[in-house]
Design a protein around this motif. Structure first.
Motif, PDB file in Angstrom:
ATOM      1  N   ASP A   6      69.542  14.813 -23.937  1.00  0.00           N
ATOM      2  CA  ASP A   6      70.349  15.025 -22.739  1.00  0.00           C
ATOM      3  C   ASP A   6      71.831  15.118 -23.078  1.00  0.00           C
ATOM      4  OD1 ASP A   6      71.407  12.439 -22.997  1.00  0.00           O
ATOM      5  OD2 ASP A   6      70.105  11.566 -21.467  1.00  0.00           O
ATOM      6  N   GLY A   7      72.656  15.272 -22.050  1.00  0.00           N
ATOM      7  CA  GLY A   7      74.085  15.494 -22.265  1.00  0.00           C
ATOM      8  C   GLY A   7      74.820  14.340 -22.899  1.00  0.00           C
ATOM      9  N   ASN A   8      74.195  13.154 -22.903  1.00  0.00           N
ATOM     10  CA  ASN A   8      74.818  11.969 -23.516  1.00  0.00           C
ATOM     11  C   ASN A   8      74.237  11.670 -24.893  1.00  0.00           C
ATOM     12  OD1 ASN A   8      76.507  11.382 -21.237  1.00  0.00           O
ATOM     13  ND2 ASN A   8      74.691  10.580 -20.176  1.00  0.00           N
ATOM     14  N   ARG A   9      73.521  12.616 -25.435  1.00  0.00           N
ATOM     15  CA  ARG A   9      72.872  12.504 -26.751  1.00  0.00           C
ATOM     16  C   ARG A   9      71.755  11.463 -26.776  1.00  0.00           C
ATOM     17  NH1 ARG A   9      78.323  13.172 -28.686  1.00  0.00           N
ATOM     18  NH2 ARG A   9      78.639  15.273 -29.505  1.00  0.00           N
ATOM     19  N   ASN A  10      71.217  11.129 -25.599  1.00  0.00           N
ATOM     20  CA  ASN A  10      69.980  10.349 -25.567  1.00  0.00           C
ATOM     21  C   ASN A  10      68.852  11.312 -25.929  1.00  0.00           C
ATOM     22  OD1 ASN A  10      71.143   7.877 -24.491  1.00  0.00           O
ATOM     23  ND2 ASN A  10      71.394   9.026 -22.588  1.00  0.00           N
ATOM     24  N   PHE A  11      67.968  10.894 -26.816  1.00  0.00           N
ATOM     25  CA  PHE A  11      66.906  11.800 -27.244  1.00  0.00           C
ATOM     26  C   PHE A  11      65.534  11.182 -27.018  1.00  0.00           C
ATOM     27  CE2 PHE A  11      68.413   9.424 -30.927  1.00  0.00           C
ATOM     28  CZ  PHE A  11      67.249   8.938 -31.503  1.00  0.00           C
ATOM     29  N   TYR A  12      64.567  12.075 -26.687  1.00  0.00           N
ATOM     30  CA  TYR A  12      63.215  11.634 -26.366  1.00  0.00           C
ATOM     31  C   TYR A  12      62.209  12.509 -27.113  1.00  0.00           C
ATOM     32  CZ  TYR A  12      65.834   9.707 -22.425  1.00  0.00           C
ATOM     33  OH  TYR A  12      66.759   9.056 -21.651  1.00  0.00           O
ATOM     34  N   PHE A  13      61.187  11.874 -27.641  1.00  0.00           N
ATOM     35  CA  PHE A  13      60.133  12.571 -28.373  1.00  0.00           C
ATOM     36  C   PHE A  13      59.351  13.501 -27.444  1.00  0.00           C
ATOM     37  CE2 PHE A  13      55.557  12.519 -29.511  1.00  0.00           C
ATOM     38  CZ  PHE A  13      55.625  13.166 -30.739  1.00  0.00           C
ATOM     39  N   LEU A  14      59.160  14.729 -27.891  1.00  0.00           N
ATOM     40  CA  LEU A  14      58.335  15.687 -27.162  1.00  0.00           C
ATOM     41  C   LEU A  14      56.959  15.812 -27.802  1.00  0.00           C
ATOM     42  CD1 LEU A  14      60.651  18.726 -26.309  1.00  0.00           C
ATOM     43  CD2 LEU A  14      59.535  17.161 -24.712  1.00  0.00           C
ATOM     44  N   GLU A  15      56.952  16.195 -29.076  1.00  0.00           N
ATOM     45  CA  GLU A  15      55.693  16.395 -29.781  1.00  0.00           C
ATOM     46  C   GLU A  15      55.981  16.549 -31.264  1.00  0.00           C
ATOM     47  OE1 GLU A  15      53.821  20.104 -28.772  1.00  0.00           O
ATOM     48  OE2 GLU A  15      55.745  21.105 -28.520  1.00  0.00           O
ATOM     49  N   MET A  16      54.943  16.458 -32.056  1.00  0.00           N
ATOM     50  CA  MET A  16      55.062  16.741 -33.481  1.00  0.00           C
ATOM     51  C   MET A  16      54.189  17.937 -33.799  1.00  0.00           C
ATOM     52  SD  MET A  16      54.436  14.393 -36.847  1.00  0.00           S
ATOM     53  CE  MET A  16      55.014  14.981 -38.459  1.00  0.00           C
ATOM     54  N   ASN A  17      54.765  18.937 -34.425  1.00  0.00           N
ATOM     55  CA  ASN A  17      54.025  20.112 -34.862  1.00  0.00           C
ATOM     56  C   ASN A  17      53.634  19.920 -36.318  1.00  0.00           C
ATOM     57  OD1 ASN A  17      54.126  21.833 -32.478  1.00  0.00           O
ATOM     58  ND2 ASN A  17      56.321  21.836 -32.824  1.00  0.00           N
ATOM     59  N   THR A  18      52.341  19.799 -36.544  1.00  0.00           N
ATOM     60  CA  THR A  18      51.834  19.493 -37.887  1.00  0.00           C
ATOM     61  C   THR A  18      51.595  20.785 -38.667  1.00  0.00           C
ATOM     62  OG1 THR A  18      49.603  19.398 -36.965  1.00  0.00           O
ATOM     63  CG2 THR A  18      50.803  17.328 -37.143  1.00  0.00           C
ATOM     64  N   ARG A  19      52.635  21.552 -38.793  1.00  0.00           N
ATOM     65  CA  ARG A  19      52.546  22.868 -39.439  1.00  0.00           C
ATOM     66  C   ARG A  19      53.945  23.357 -39.747  1.00  0.00           C
ATOM     67  NH1 ARG A  19      54.548  25.804 -35.248  1.00  0.00           N
ATOM     68  NH2 ARG A  19      53.932  25.236 -33.135  1.00  0.00           N
ATOM     69  N   LEU A  20      54.019  24.521 -40.325  1.00  0.00           N
ATOM     70  CA  LEU A  20      55.279  25.207 -40.540  1.00  0.00           C
ATOM     71  C   LEU A  20      55.738  25.794 -39.208  1.00  0.00           C
ATOM     72  CD1 LEU A  20      57.104  26.038 -43.001  1.00  0.00           C
ATOM     73  CD2 LEU A  20      55.894  28.224 -42.961  1.00  0.00           C
ATOM     74  N   GLN A  21      57.025  25.647 -38.879  1.00  0.00           N
ATOM     75  CA  GLN A  21      57.541  26.182 -37.629  1.00  0.00           C
ATOM     76  C   GLN A  21      57.979  27.641 -37.786  1.00  0.00           C
ATOM     77  OE1 GLN A  21      56.669  24.201 -35.034  1.00  0.00           O
ATOM     78  NE2 GLN A  21      58.721  23.895 -34.236  1.00  0.00           N
ATOM     79  N   VAL A  22      57.932  28.373 -36.694  1.00  0.00           N
ATOM     80  CA  VAL A  22      58.416  29.753 -36.700  1.00  0.00           C
ATOM     81  C   VAL A  22      59.848  29.806 -37.230  1.00  0.00           C
ATOM     82  CG1 VAL A  22      58.953  31.757 -35.257  1.00  0.00           C
ATOM     83  CG2 VAL A  22      56.930  30.376 -34.768  1.00  0.00           C
ATOM     84  N   GLU A  23      60.674  28.848 -36.799  1.00  0.00           N
ATOM     85  CA  GLU A  23      62.109  28.890 -37.104  1.00  0.00           C
ATOM     86  C   GLU A  23      62.485  28.194 -38.410  1.00  0.00           C
ATOM     87  OE1 GLU A  23      61.195  25.702 -33.990  1.00  0.00           O
ATOM     88  OE2 GLU A  23      60.590  27.740 -34.481  1.00  0.00           O
ATOM     89  N   HIS A  24      61.517  27.987 -39.294  1.00  0.00           N
ATOM     90  CA  HIS A  24      61.815  27.295 -40.546  1.00  0.00           C
ATOM     91  C   HIS A  24      62.871  27.984 -41.421  1.00  0.00           C
ATOM     92  CE1 HIS A  24      58.913  30.206 -42.206  1.00  0.00           C
ATOM     93  NE2 HIS A  24      59.506  29.999 -43.361  1.00  0.00           N
ATOM     94  N   PRO A  25      63.070  29.323 -41.326  1.00  0.00           N
ATOM     95  CA  PRO A  25      64.063  29.939 -42.215  1.00  0.00           C
ATOM     96  C   PRO A  25      65.484  29.380 -42.090  1.00  0.00           C
ATOM     97  CG  PRO A  25      62.635  31.628 -41.312  1.00  0.00           C
ATOM     98  CD  PRO A  25      62.303  30.363 -40.590  1.00  0.00           C
ATOM     99  N   VAL A  26      65.892  28.949 -40.886  1.00  0.00           N
ATOM    100  CA  VAL A  26      67.265  28.446 -40.778  1.00  0.00           C
ATOM    101  C   VAL A  26      67.432  27.147 -41.546  1.00  0.00           C
ATOM    102  CG1 VAL A  26      67.850  29.631 -38.627  1.00  0.00           C
ATOM    103  CG2 VAL A  26      66.759  27.388 -38.512  1.00  0.00           C
TER     104      VAL A  26
END
Length: 672
Positions: A279-299
């Motif tokens: 969120d805007g105050n840099r509070n972070f919450y777990f969404l999910e874990m992807n147990t694989r290579l991500q599409v955006e791994h090149p960056v």
């Protein structure tokens, strides 16, 4: 090390894995469906095996067909890529029974993290921040409404086994919760063979930031920084970057340590990604874990210098990580733009067809130190099929340095690369991607997952040239016209003792913009003077027949797509798409008197907005429908699209039945 790797995937990611395997000296095996017989990954691999019909449910996600391909080729390892069987525990177990290495995490981690409900419970136990929600399975739409009301709107309805934006809906009220539950369930069953659904609180003004983790089989686990993935449409990412312009050092460290704690809690090894909502105050919450290579791994690879595919292969082969957390350094800034075969002018609806032209920009390092990388699985002349995800390529740009200066350098490098990318034959989102690179909000890094909805509330309609951009386009149009006029003079030769003389004074018109100018040519190019006194020096590489050219305008080099369309010159640049008419003053005056052609009236018709299959029709002839009422559902690229009435009307006739395959703009129904 492995003797032969089979890639249980297709397209861009299959090509990506093949490149690294080839560098490591490991032969590869491709698998392909009927639709992919001539695909790029098939020609790149050392061997290829046919695995069935075009629908993925009959080919790429049929475990027995993949196992047959393994036995035929003697492959001793399998890389699953992303999607398809990449997070399928049964597939990993089947490989284990065959004595074949799975280039991915252990079965237990896949099973625990692949189920979003279980993963959230485990994350909470591991001390990872989680989003409030209902972690139990939901049986029907009535229960979904009850739970959503208890949590408090807005809520996110998700497929438990989902991914890639499929099986996800945001609901703001009871009606949307009821409808969203059914659509999510249908998509989940179609895409993953698992229709389980859960609901969680939707965080407003959120950023989507994920942590890349990497672990080996010897207990070593670390994180490789973060990726900002906030720019999304239909819950699927479009532009990603690393690092995030929002995180500070302390938040990055806290998110990284929580991601590693979760990975260790499930005995994780290989590459994986822990996704957070911030969120805007840099509070972070777990969404999910992807147990694989991500599409955006090149960056991540670009800012760390680490080949994630290579690390996955080495870890699967039993090797220890050759570096520790302290040795992971983030260098520079990287941005990825996902090039999709989808029409941004039609709310990003999928497009299919043949790539009549596919010319990506040159890859490698430029004189200013920036780097361009293009991961793709297509080629000129190939087809974009309706059966699979519409991704065409992932274009990446990297710039050295740090902070806002490095980020802007990467953004500008991306803008130039997009300007140099030519795609024809299918609808595509290049204009949208190019437009985003120029938006002040994006350039300042003020991102949320609602970015597209907020910046383009009425959809993407292209970019209207402003004063400076309009002058650049007019100058280029005049320069191109001069080349064509000079060519015409050379062809026509002389008439008697007179040679045709080229004019200098022109009026350039595109849309509602009209600019008078004078063009003077010289040895080093041309000089364009506008009526307001502005002068732009122009030098270009355009020659008749070319579809792309570079122009140096007032010292700045720009790439522009150029097409001759009848008497007009079509120019595409930075999200702008204009048909410029270059006329003499007299002809321009006469052109202003010409009546404008009116478009056909389709207000009483429902036309198919994309190529797809009609899965249901909710009304019949004679029915009265209200604004917002669902009329029909079209399925394309594994996504359900609900078509709704724009206003109250009476159905005159329904032209199609469920199961019909339709092209773009084909009639579905008419109204009285």
């Amino acid at each position: 090390m492995f003797k032969k790797i089979l890639i249980a995937n297709r397209g861009e990611i299959a090509c990506r894995v093949i490149k690294t395997a080839r560098r490591l000296g490991i032969p590869t095996v491709a698998v392909y469906s009927d639709a992919d017989r001539n695909a790029l990954h098939v020609t790149m691999a050392d061997e290829a095996v046919h695995i069935g019909p075009a629908p993925s449910a009959q080919s790429y996600i049929v475990i027995d067909r993949i196992l047959d391909a393994i036995r035929k080729t003697g492959a001793d390892a399998v890389h699953p890529g992303y999607g398809f069987l990449s997070e399928n525990a049964a597939f990993a177990e089947a490989l284990e029974k065959e004595g074949v290495a799975f280039i991915g995490p252990p079965v237990g981690a896949i099973r625990a993290m692949g189920d979003k409900i279980t993963s959230k419970k485990l994350a909470a136990e591991a001390g990872v921040n989680t989003v409030p929600g209902h972690m139990g399975l939901i049986e029907d739409a009535d229960e979904a409404v009850t739970i959503a009301s208890r949590i408090g709107y807005p809520v996110m309805i998700k497929a438990s086994a989902g991914g890639g934006g499929k099986g996800m809906r945001i609901a703001w009220n009871d009606a949307e919760a009821r409808e969203g539950f059914q659509s999510s369930r249908n998509e989940a069953k179609s895409s993953f063979g698992d229709d389980r659904i859960f609901i969680e609180k939707f965080v407003t003004q959120p950023r989507h930031i994920e942590i890349q983790v990497l672990g080996d089989k010897h207990g070593n686990t670390l994180y490789l920084g973060e990726r900002e993935c906030s720019i999304q449409r239909r819950n699927q990412k479009v532009i990603e970057e690393a690092p995030s312009p929002f995180l500070d050092v302390a938040t990055r460290k806290a998110m990284g340590e929580q991601a590693v704690a979760l990975a260790r809690a499930v005995g994780y090894h290989s590459a994986g990604t822990v996704e957070f909502i911030v969120d805007g105050n840099r509070n972070f919450y777990f969404l999910e874990m992807n147990t694989r290579l991500q599409v955006e791994h090149p960056v991540t690879e670009l800012i760390t210098g680490i080949d994630l595919v290579e690390q996955m292969i080495r870890v699967a082969a039993g090797e220890k990580l050759a570096f520790g957390q302290d040795e992971v350094k983030l260098d520079g800034w990287a941005i990825e733009s996902r090039l999709y075969a989808e029409d941004p002018y039609r709310n990003f609806l999928p497009s299919i067809g043949r790539l009549t032209r596919y010319r990506p920009p040159a890859e490698g390092k430029a004189a200013d130190g920036t780097v361009v990388r293009n991961d793709t699985g297509v080629y000129e002349g190939g087809e974009i099929s309706m059966y699979y995800d519409p991704m065409v390529a992932k274009l990446c740009a990297w710039a050295p340095g740090e902070g806002a200066e490095a980020r802007l350098a990467a953004v500008d490098a991306m803008a130039r690369a997009l300007d140099g990318f030519e795609v024809e034959g299918v609808g595509h989102n290049l204009p949208f991607l190019a437009a985003v690179m120029q938006q002040p909000r994006f350039r300042e890094g003020r991102l949320t997952t609602a970015y597209i909805a907020e910046e383009f509330p009425d959809g993407f309609n292209g970019v209207e040239p402003d004063g400076e951009a309009a002058r650049v386009l007019a100058a280029v149009a005049a320069s191109v016209n001069q080349v064509m006029q000079a060519r015409a003079v050379q062809i026509s030769g002389t008439i008697g003792n007179h040679r045709r003389v080229l004019g200098k004074d022109w009026v350039v018109r595109f849309g509602e913009t009209e600019l008078a100018l004078t063009l003077e040519t010289g040895v080093e190019g041309a000089s364009v003077r506008f009526a307001d006194g502005t002068v732009l020096p122009v030098a270009g590489s355009f020659v008749p027949g070319s579809t792309h050219a570079s122009f140096t305008i007032a010292g700045e080099t720009v790439g522009m797509k150029v097409d001759l369309v009848g008497p007009a010159i079509r120019l595409r640049w930075r999200g702008m798409d204009v048909k410029a008419h270059v006329r003499s003053g007299r002809v321009a005056a006469l052109a202003r008197l010409m009546p404008k052609k009116q478009p056909p009236d389709t207000s009483k018709m429902l036309l198919c907005p994309m190529p797809g299959v009609i899965t249901s029709v909710s009304v019949k002839a004679g029915d009265t429908v209200e604004a917002g009422q669902a009329l029909a559902v079209v399925e394309a690229m594994k996504m359900e699209n609900i078509l709704r009435a724009e206003k109250r009307a009476v159905v005159r006739r329904v032209a199609v039945e469920p199961g019909a395959s339709l092209a773009v703009d084909e009639l579905i129904m008419e109204f009285e």
